[in-house]
Design an enzyme around this catalytic site. Structure first.
Site, PDB file in Angstrom:
ATOM      1  N   ASP A   1       0.876  -1.372   0.217  1.00  0.00           N
ATOM      2  CA  ASP A   1      -0.109   0.179   0.246  1.00  0.00           C
ATOM      3  C   ASP A   1       0.421   1.099   0.225  1.00  0.00           C
ATOM      4  OD1 ASP A   1      -2.517   0.660  -0.091  1.00  0.00           O
ATOM      5  OD2 ASP A   1      -2.512   2.111   1.874  1.00  0.00           O
ATOM      6  N   SER A   2       0.513   2.089  -1.204  1.00  0.00           N
ATOM      7  CA  SER A   2       2.303   3.230  -1.019  1.00  0.00           C
ATOM      8  C   SER A   2       0.734   4.651  -1.557  1.00  0.00           C
ATOM      9  CB  SER A   2       2.706   2.677  -2.401  1.00  0.00           C
ATOM     10  OG  SER A   2       2.607   2.058  -2.789  1.00  0.00           O
TER      11      SER A   2
END
EC number: 3.6.1.66
Length: 206
Positions: free
Chosen positions: A82-83
């Site tokens: 998750d960025s």
């Protein structure tokens, strides 16, 4: 003998890992790394796995949620990231909502215009890309890392490389945005590269 859930665990050379994503850009990045370890990477969308709703309030929480969902559905070790893009002048937004700012059409040009519109009056152009990674096994064991790359947002966006917010982010010490860098140059310094290096130290096959 039962597996100790707290014991270090590594991937097996010649094995498979599910990338808990429907993003082929991420498949290229992670596939290059895991392929070098003699590991086959399967994209969740190619297995018909749905994308779970990202209901957590942190990058790490959403990465864990996606990795565990894919691992349990596929019965294979699964990797999720998750960025997002965090702008200091916006209190860290869009942050975990980076993809949602682009809308269902994935219109990142519109998302970048929104950042400029909302932050242009603030002289502070500090920003960062954040990447949280979670590798999960079907039995619920997880290995997690998170790394941040600092820099600044620029306007107008520059370059056509990369994806997402890359054209408006210049890493600290660089005159180029991610959008202007070659894939190899970006991969050497990116937030995702830093996180992958940390994860590799813990799970890469010996």
């Amino acid at each position: 003998m039962p597996i100790d859930p707290n014991a270090p665990r590594r991937l097996a050379a010649g094995g498979r890992v599910v990338l808990a994503s429907h993003n082929r850009g991420k498949l290229a990045e992670f596939g290059a790394v895991l392929g070098a370890w003699d590991i086959t990477v399967l994209l969740a969308s190619d297995l018909g796995l749905p994308e779970p709703d990202e209901t957590e309030d942190s990058f790490a929480g959403n990465a864990r949620l996606k990795a565990l969902a894919a691992a349990k559905a596929s019965m294979q070790p699964s990797l999720a990231d998750d960025s997002g893009f965090a702008v200091d002048a916006l209190g860290g937004a869009p942050g975990i909502f980076s993809a949602r700012w682009a809308g269902p059409e994935k219109d990142f040009a519109a998302a970048m215009r929104r950042i400029h519109h909302e932050a242009a009056a603030n002289p502070d152009h500090s920003a960062a890309f954040v990447c949280a990674l979670c590798l999960a096994w079907p039995d619920g064991h997880v290995v997690e890392v998170e790394r941040t790359l600092r820099g600044e947002w620029v306007w107008p966006p520059r370059g056509s490389g990369g994806f997402g917010y890359d054209p408006m982010f210049a890493p600290r010490g660089s005159a180029l945005t991610f959008g202007e860098m070659s894939r190899e140059a970006k991969a050497a310094i990116s937030h995702r590269a830093l996180a992958i290096a940390d994860l590799a130290a813990m799970v890469r096959p010996l």
